[in-house]
Motif scaffolding. Structure first.
Motif, PDB file in Angstrom:
ATOM      1  N   TRP A 291      21.557  -3.788 -44.456  1.00  0.00           N
ATOM      2  CA  TRP A 291      22.310  -3.706 -43.197  1.00  0.00           C
ATOM      3  C   TRP A 291      23.636  -4.441 -43.305  1.00  0.00           C
ATOM      4  O   TRP A 291      24.648  -3.992 -42.756  1.00  0.00           O
ATOM      5  CB  TRP A 291      21.459  -4.259 -42.052  1.00  0.00           C
ATOM      6  N   ARG A 292      23.668  -5.551 -44.017  1.00  0.00           N
ATOM      7  CA  ARG A 292      24.946  -6.259 -44.209  1.00  0.00           C
ATOM      8  C   ARG A 292      25.897  -5.403 -45.035  1.00  0.00           C
ATOM      9  O   ARG A 292      27.101  -5.338 -44.742  1.00  0.00           O
ATOM     10  CB  ARG A 292      24.717  -7.616 -44.885  1.00  0.00           C
ATOM     11  N   MET A 293      25.377  -4.727 -46.063  1.00  0.00           N
ATOM     12  CA  MET A 293      26.220  -3.841 -46.873  1.00  0.00           C
ATOM     13  C   MET A 293      26.788  -2.705 -46.032  1.00  0.00           C
ATOM     14  O   MET A 293      27.874  -2.185 -46.310  1.00  0.00           O
ATOM     15  CB  MET A 293      25.410  -3.272 -48.048  1.00  0.00           C
ATOM     16  N   ALA A 294      26.056  -2.332 -44.988  1.00  0.00           N
ATOM     17  CA  ALA A 294      26.499  -1.246 -44.109  1.00  0.00           C
ATOM     18  C   ALA A 294      27.423  -1.736 -43.003  1.00  0.00           C
ATOM     19  O   ALA A 294      27.812  -0.953 -42.136  1.00  0.00           O
ATOM     20  CB  ALA A 294      25.284  -0.550 -43.496  1.00  0.00           C
ATOM     21  N   GLY A 295      27.770  -3.030 -43.020  1.00  0.00           N
ATOM     22  CA  GLY A 295      28.736  -3.534 -42.070  1.00  0.00           C
ATOM     23  C   GLY A 295      28.211  -4.517 -41.045  1.00  0.00           C
ATOM     24  O   GLY A 295      28.995  -5.146 -40.320  1.00  0.00           O
ATOM     25  N   ARG A 296      26.882  -4.667 -40.957  1.00  0.00           N
ATOM     26  CA  ARG A 296      26.317  -5.612 -39.980  1.00  0.00           C
ATOM     27  C   ARG A 296      26.217  -6.990 -40.639  1.00  0.00           C
ATOM     28  O   ARG A 296      25.120  -7.497 -40.916  1.00  0.00           O
ATOM     29  CB  ARG A 296      24.954  -5.117 -39.495  1.00  0.00           C
ATOM     30  N   THR A 297      27.382  -7.595 -40.885  1.00  0.00           N
ATOM     31  CA  THR A 297      27.439  -8.818 -41.676  1.00  0.00           C
ATOM     32  C   THR A 297      26.752  -9.999 -41.004  1.00  0.00           C
ATOM     33  O   THR A 297      26.398 -10.976 -41.659  1.00  0.00           O
ATOM     34  CB  THR A 297      28.906  -9.190 -41.980  1.00  0.00           C
ATOM     35  N   GLU A 298      26.561  -9.911 -39.673  1.00  0.00           N
ATOM     36  CA  GLU A 298      25.916 -11.026 -38.964  1.00  0.00           C
ATOM     37  C   GLU A 298      24.401 -11.036 -39.145  1.00  0.00           C
ATOM     38  O   GLU A 298      23.736 -12.023 -38.802  1.00  0.00           O
ATOM     39  CB  GLU A 298      26.261 -10.960 -37.462  1.00  0.00           C
ATOM     40  N   LEU A 299      23.858  -9.959 -39.700  1.00  0.00           N
ATOM     41  CA  LEU A 299      22.402  -9.867 -39.837  1.00  0.00           C
ATOM     42  C   LEU A 299      21.948 -10.536 -41.138  1.00  0.00           C
ATOM     43  O   LEU A 299      21.557  -9.885 -42.108  1.00  0.00           O
ATOM     44  CB  LEU A 299      21.951  -8.408 -39.773  1.00  0.00           C
ATOM     45  N   THR A 300      21.998 -11.844 -41.131  1.00  0.00           N
ATOM     46  CA  THR A 300      21.481 -12.604 -42.265  1.00  0.00           C
ATOM     47  C   THR A 300      19.956 -12.476 -42.294  1.00  0.00           C
ATOM     48  O   THR A 300      19.332 -12.064 -41.305  1.00  0.00           O
ATOM     49  CB  THR A 300      21.854 -14.086 -42.120  1.00  0.00           C
ATOM     50  N   THR A 301      19.380 -12.851 -43.413  1.00  0.00           N
ATOM     51  CA  THR A 301      17.917 -12.836 -43.498  1.00  0.00           C
ATOM     52  C   THR A 301      17.315 -13.679 -42.378  1.00  0.00           C
ATOM     53  O   THR A 301      16.339 -13.277 -41.732  1.00  0.00           O
ATOM     54  CB  THR A 301      17.465 -13.361 -44.864  1.00  0.00           C
ATOM     55  N   ARG A 302      17.919 -14.836 -42.118  1.00  0.00           N
ATOM     56  CA  ARG A 302      17.391 -15.715 -41.073  1.00  0.00           C
ATOM     57  C   ARG A 302      17.491 -15.065 -39.694  1.00  0.00           C
ATOM     58  O   ARG A 302      16.554 -15.164 -38.886  1.00  0.00           O
ATOM     59  CB  ARG A 302      18.163 -17.042 -41.085  1.00  0.00           C
ATOM     60  N   ALA A 303      18.603 -14.405 -39.415  1.00  0.00           N
ATOM     61  CA  ALA A 303      18.779 -13.756 -38.114  1.00  0.00           C
ATOM     62  C   ALA A 303      17.742 -12.658 -37.905  1.00  0.00           C
ATOM     63  O   ALA A 303      17.171 -12.513 -36.809  1.00  0.00           O
ATOM     64  CB  ALA A 303      20.185 -13.184 -38.006  1.00  0.00           C
ATOM     65  N   VAL A 304      17.466 -11.892 -38.963  1.00  0.00           N
ATOM     66  CA  VAL A 304      16.485 -10.815 -38.856  1.00  0.00           C
ATOM     67  C   VAL A 304      15.081 -11.393 -38.715  1.00  0.00           C
ATOM     68  O   VAL A 304      14.251 -10.888 -37.950  1.00  0.00           O
ATOM     69  CB  VAL A 304      16.593  -9.860 -40.070  1.00  0.00           C
ATOM     70  N   GLU A 305      14.791 -12.487 -39.433  1.00  0.00           N
ATOM     71  CA  GLU A 305      13.495 -13.152 -39.283  1.00  0.00           C
ATOM     72  C   GLU A 305      13.273 -13.614 -37.847  1.00  0.00           C
ATOM     73  O   GLU A 305      12.168 -13.470 -37.304  1.00  0.00           O
ATOM     74  CB  GLU A 305      13.414 -14.365 -40.217  1.00  0.00           C
ATOM     75  N   GLU A 306      14.312 -14.159 -37.238  1.00  0.00           N
ATOM     76  CA  GLU A 306      14.181 -14.640 -35.861  1.00  0.00           C
ATOM     77  C   GLU A 306      13.911 -13.497 -34.892  1.00  0.00           C
ATOM     78  O   GLU A 306      13.109 -13.628 -33.961  1.00  0.00           O
ATOM     79  CB  GLU A 306      15.447 -15.408 -35.460  1.00  0.00           C
ATOM     80  N   ARG A 307      14.570 -12.358 -35.118  1.00  0.00           N
ATOM     81  CA  ARG A 307      14.318 -11.193 -34.265  1.00  0.00           C
ATOM     82  C   ARG A 307      12.901 -10.665 -34.477  1.00  0.00           C
ATOM     83  O   ARG A 307      12.237 -10.256 -33.521  1.00  0.00           O
ATOM     84  CB  ARG A 307      15.348 -10.094 -34.549  1.00  0.00           C
ATOM     85  N   LEU A 308      12.448 -10.672 -35.723  1.00  0.00           N
ATOM     86  CA  LEU A 308      11.096 -10.207 -36.001  1.00  0.00           C
ATOM     87  C   LEU A 308      10.073 -11.115 -35.319  1.00  0.00           C
ATOM     88  O   LEU A 308       9.100 -10.635 -34.715  1.00  0.00           O
ATOM     89  CB  LEU A 308      10.846 -10.173 -37.508  1.00  0.00           C
ATOM     90  N   ASP A 309      10.298 -12.412 -35.389  1.00  0.00           N
ATOM     91  CA  ASP A 309       9.394 -13.360 -34.743  1.00  0.00           C
ATOM     92  C   ASP A 309       9.352 -13.118 -33.229  1.00  0.00           C
ATOM     93  O   ASP A 309       8.275 -13.080 -32.617  1.00  0.00           O
ATOM     94  CB  ASP A 309       9.843 -14.786 -35.047  1.00  0.00           C
ATOM     95  N   ALA A 310      10.525 -12.916 -32.638  1.00  0.00           N
ATOM     96  CA  ALA A 310      10.587 -12.680 -31.189  1.00  0.00           C
ATOM     97  C   ALA A 310       9.892 -11.373 -30.832  1.00  0.00           C
ATOM     98  O   ALA A 310       9.196 -11.284 -29.800  1.00  0.00           O
ATOM     99  CB  ALA A 310      12.047 -12.650 -30.733  1.00  0.00           C
ATOM    100  N   TYR A 311      10.045 -10.365 -31.665  1.00  0.00           N
ATOM    101  CA  TYR A 311       9.420  -9.062 -31.394  1.00  0.00           C
ATOM    102  C   TYR A 311       7.908  -9.141 -31.508  1.00  0.00           C
ATOM    103  O   TYR A 311       7.182  -8.679 -30.619  1.00  0.00           O
ATOM    104  CB  TYR A 311       9.988  -8.031 -32.393  1.00  0.00           C
ATOM    105  N   VAL A 312       7.409  -9.736 -32.573  1.00  0.00           N
ATOM    106  CA  VAL A 312       5.963  -9.864 -32.756  1.00  0.00           C
ATOM    107  C   VAL A 312       5.367 -10.713 -31.627  1.00  0.00           C
ATOM    108  O   VAL A 312       4.290 -10.401 -31.094  1.00  0.00           O
ATOM    109  CB  VAL A 312       5.625 -10.445 -34.147  1.00  0.00           C
ATOM    110  N   THR A 313       6.071 -11.782 -31.251  1.00  0.00           N
ATOM    111  CA  THR A 313       5.598 -12.630 -30.151  1.00  0.00           C
ATOM    112  C   THR A 313       5.495 -11.833 -28.842  1.00  0.00           C
ATOM    113  O   THR A 313       4.512 -11.961 -28.097  1.00  0.00           O
ATOM    114  CB  THR A 313       6.528 -13.838 -29.964  1.00  0.00           C
ATOM    115  N   ALA A 314       6.511 -10.992 -28.585  1.00  0.00           N
ATOM    116  CA  ALA A 314       6.493 -10.168 -27.370  1.00  0.00           C
ATOM    117  C   ALA A 314       5.334  -9.171 -27.395  1.00  0.00           C
ATOM    118  O   ALA A 314       4.672  -8.935 -26.369  1.00  0.00           O
ATOM    119  CB  ALA A 314       7.822  -9.424 -27.218  1.00  0.00           C
TER     120      ALA A 314
END
Length: 320
Positions: A291-314
Motif C-alpha cells: 500500500w505504501r508503494m501504491a502511494g499510501r505512505t502513511e500506512l506504516t506497519t504499525r498504523a495498519v496493526e493499530e487498525r487491525l487491532d481496533a477492527y478485531v476488537t470491534a
C-alpha cells in the motif's frame, strides 16, 4: 503503478515462449513491472502489431522459491477460472497461454490479456466505490460453474495468528478461541477468495464526469468453493485496514444491499469476519508495504496493526 524496464528484463526462455503465442509479425517492444502482488512477478508487455500499432498483455511468473511449489496448483485454478469467466459478464482477463510447470519458461508463468483501469487505494471516492465492489462480488457469487473449484482452505490456525504489539491480549485470545470452533454450516458459492481493492481495477473519471466503474477483477489463483461470508469478510478486513475500522461492517451491509446473502445468524457472520481479521495478522507487513508503494505512505506497519487491532476488537464487542 509501473516502472519501465528493457524488454531484456523478460527472461530469454519466457520471452521466446511469449513470442510463440503472438500473432504473425508481432513482437514484444516494451515491458513494465506491475506492482501490487505478493506471490508473483507481474509485467505488462507492450506488443508491436503488424500495422504499426500496439496492444498489451500481462505476464505473471512465480519466481520466489517459497511460492514456486504452489504455482502449478494456483495457475491451473486460475486457468479454470478464466475459462469459466470468459462466458460471463464478470470483467476478467482472457487466457492466452499457461506454462504451469515451467516446461518452456524459466519459471511457472501465465500469459493473459490486459485490462484497462487501475487499482484505487485512496480514501477519496470510497463512498462511491464500496457499492460497486459489493455489486461486483454479488455477481461473482451468482456464478454456478458446471465443475466446482476445490473447497476453500482456511490457512490461518489458532497457532499462527500474530497478536499486534500493544493489543489487548484477552481480546485477541478470545478472538483466537473463536476460530478454534468448527466452522458454521454454509451454502457453497463460487469464491474469488482474494477479492479486495488490490485485485479490482477501476476507471476513475475526472471530477464532474460520469461515475467510476469497475473495469476488471484480477488474480483468480485462489478461486474456491465456500461461504459467501468468506469473500465478504476478506474485503471487509482490507477496507478496514486501508480506510478505517468502520468500513469493514459497511462493506458487509453494502453486499446485502446489493442482493447478496450472508449467514442468517449474526454470530455466524462474525465467525468469518473474525477468522479473516486474524488471517490478515500474518501479512500486515507485506500488505502495508504494498500500500505504501501504491502511494499510501502513511500506512506504516504499525498504523495498519493499530487498525487491525481496533477492527478485531470491534468485532469481538459485536460478538458479545
Amino acid at each position: 503503478m509501473t516502472n519501465h524496464d528493457e524488454v531484456a528484463a523478460v527472461r530469454p526462455l519466457t520471452l521466446a515462449w511469449v513470442s510463440q503465442h503472438l500473432e504473425v509479425g508481432e513482437r514484444v517492444v516494451r515491458t513494465d513491472a506491475l506492482h501490487g502482488g505478493i506471490t508473483a512477478e507481474m509485467r505488462r508487455l507492450t506488443i508491436g502489431t503488424r500495422d504499426g500499432g500496439t496492444r498489451h498483455l500481462v505476464l505473471r511468473s512465480f519466481v520466489d522459491p517459497f511460492y514456486v511449489g504452489h504455482a502449478e496448483d494456483w495457475l491451473n485454478r486460475e486457468v479454470g477460472a478464466l475459462t469459466l469467466l470468459a462466458g460471463t459478464g464478470v470483467p476478467a482477463p482472457g487466457l492466452v497461454a499457461v506454462d504451469p510447470i515451467a516446461a518452456h519458461c524459466e519459471y511457472p508463468s501465465l500469459l493473459m490479456t490486459h485490462l484497462g483501469g487501475r487499482m484505487v487505494f485512496d480514501d477519496e471516492g470510497l463512498e462511491t466505490r464500496v457499492p460497486l465492489l459489493a455489486r461486483q462480488l454479488v455477481a461473482i457469487h451468482a456464478l454456478r460453474p458446471v465443475e466446482r473449484p476445490r473447497e476453500y482452505v482456511a490457512l490461518t490456525t489458532a497457532d499462527t495468528v500474530v497478536t499486534p504489539k500493544g493489543a489487548d491480549a484477552a481480546v485477541w485470545a478470545a478472538a483466537i478461541d473463536v476460530i478454534r470452533r468448527p466452522a458454521p454450516p454454509y451454502e457453497g458459492r463460487f469464491l474469488h477468495r482474494d477479492f479486495q481493492p488490490g485485485n479490482v481495477l477501476f476507471d476513475v473519471p475526472p471530477p464532474g464526469a460520469a461515475d467510476a466503474r469497475i473495469t476488471g477483477v484480477v488474480d483468480w489463483a485462489a478461486t474456491s468453493w465456500g461461504p459467501a461470508d468468506l469473500d465478504v469478510a476478506h474485503c471487509s478486513t482490507n477496507l478496514a485496514l486501508l480506510h478505517g475500522p468502520a468500513w469493514g461492517p459497511r462493506f458487509a451491509e453494502a453486499y446485502e444491499e446489493a442482493g447478496g446473502v450472508l449467514a442468517a445468524a449474526a454470530s455466524e457472520r462474525l465467525y468469518w469476519q473474525v477468522r479473516d481479521g486474524l488471517a490478515c495478522s500474518e501479512e500486515v507487513q507485506q500488505v502495508a508495504q504494498l500500500w505504501r508503494m501504491a502511494g499510501r505512505t502513511e500506512l506504516t506497519t504499525r498504523a495498519v496493526e493499530e487498525r487491525l487491532d481496533a477492527y478485531v476488537t470491534a468485532l469481538m464487542d459485536a460478538l458479545g
